[in-house]
Design an enzyme around this catalytic site. Sequence first.
Site, PDB file in Angstrom:
ATOM      1  N   TYR A 109       0.824  -1.212   0.000  1.00 58.10           N
ATOM      2  CA  TYR A 109       0.000   0.000   0.000  1.00 58.10           C
ATOM      3  C   TYR A 109       0.852   1.252   0.000  1.00 58.10           C
ATOM      4  CZ  TYR A 109       0.965   1.039   4.935  1.00 58.10           C
ATOM      5  OH  TYR A 109       1.576   1.380   6.111  1.00 58.10           O
ATOM      6  N   LYS A 147       6.415  -2.075   2.063  1.00 59.01           N
ATOM      7  CA  LYS A 147       5.222  -1.472   2.678  1.00 59.01           C
ATOM      8  C   LYS A 147       4.031  -2.407   2.508  1.00 59.01           C
ATOM      9  CE  LYS A 147       3.244   3.188   3.121  1.00 59.01           C
ATOM     10  NZ  LYS A 147       3.745   3.491   4.477  1.00 59.01           N
ATOM     11  N   GLU A 151      11.931   2.612  14.097  1.00 59.94           N
ATOM     12  CA  GLU A 151      11.018   3.649  13.597  1.00 59.94           C
ATOM     13  C   GLU A 151       9.741   3.627  14.417  1.00 59.94           C
ATOM     14  OE1 GLU A 151      10.208   2.694   9.512  1.00 59.94           O
ATOM     15  OE2 GLU A 151       9.600   0.649   9.980  1.00 59.94           O
ATOM     16  N   LEU A 195      11.138   1.330   7.068  1.00 61.98           N
ATOM     17  CA  LEU A 195      10.539   1.700   5.793  1.00 61.98           C
ATOM     18  C   LEU A 195      11.275   2.917   5.237  1.00 61.98           C
ATOM     19  CD1 LEU A 195       8.055   1.116   3.901  1.00 61.98           C
ATOM     20  CD2 LEU A 195       6.999   3.086   5.039  1.00 61.98           C
TER      21      LEU A 195
END
Length: 286
Positions: free
Chosen positions: A33, A146, A178, A202
């Site tokens: 996505y 992702k 993260e 990411l």
Amino acid sequence: MEALGYYNGQIGLLKDMTVPMNDRAVYFGDGVYEAVLVKNRVIFSLEEHLNRFERSYKALRLNFPLTREELAAELYKVVDAMDTDATLLLYWQASRATAPRKHTFPEGAKANLMITLKPITLKDMKTFRHKLITWEDTRYLHCDIKTLNLIPSVMAAQAAEEKGCTEVVQHRGERVTEGAHSNIVIVKDGRLITAPLDNLILPGITRMHLLQLAKQCGIPYEERIFTLDELRAADEILVTSSSALCLRAEELDGAAVPQTAGAIVETLQEAYRQKFEKETDPALRK
């Protein structure tokens, strides 16, 4: 102004849209996505998001049927169907296929495309402050893709909310990775520090923009592993994401973040604000 949905070419009110139960996103989370801001009916940083989307679906070996140009055209169909210049959040995902449940790939099947579009109120970068908690990172080892498999991030975000906080800082042992839905940047002694691009984080588009803007503004930065101790000793903690751009933190695990690098942060935020306004100028659609 109601949220819109799209599924394989059909557009309607999001509340009325449905997805087949055999869509592999439903029972495997088998897909990828992207999410991005829209203003003045211009999609912000579309090329960068298309690049990451393509990288993600190729990494999962999805048979995605549209070219970049065709996908962009479908995204803009939904944007134009909303018929507003307001700020919106555009989300799209590709799932592997609609097929009976079986772990192996359905032979020859083409990916499904789902798009949603809804109004969003951007947080004010000058005044909003995050409250953060630290959280052990239990995600799998391909966080650079992702994918739709977000249960660990969902659980982390819920834990933050239950503690009256707005985001988590995930870590593997002492290494900071993260947030649940963001990248983390710290400022120490006038320098930005953020985790390197490897399989544990990411490659955030906003993270990339922030480093580009730091270079333009003459602010030094490092892409390297940093620890929880460094996080706790930081002059500033910044949280970056495509849906909120660059926000400061005021609290970490109940302790105050010093917020003593205001000039650097404000310079970057203003540069980012100008970039966003410039790249969503309505003249770009004419």
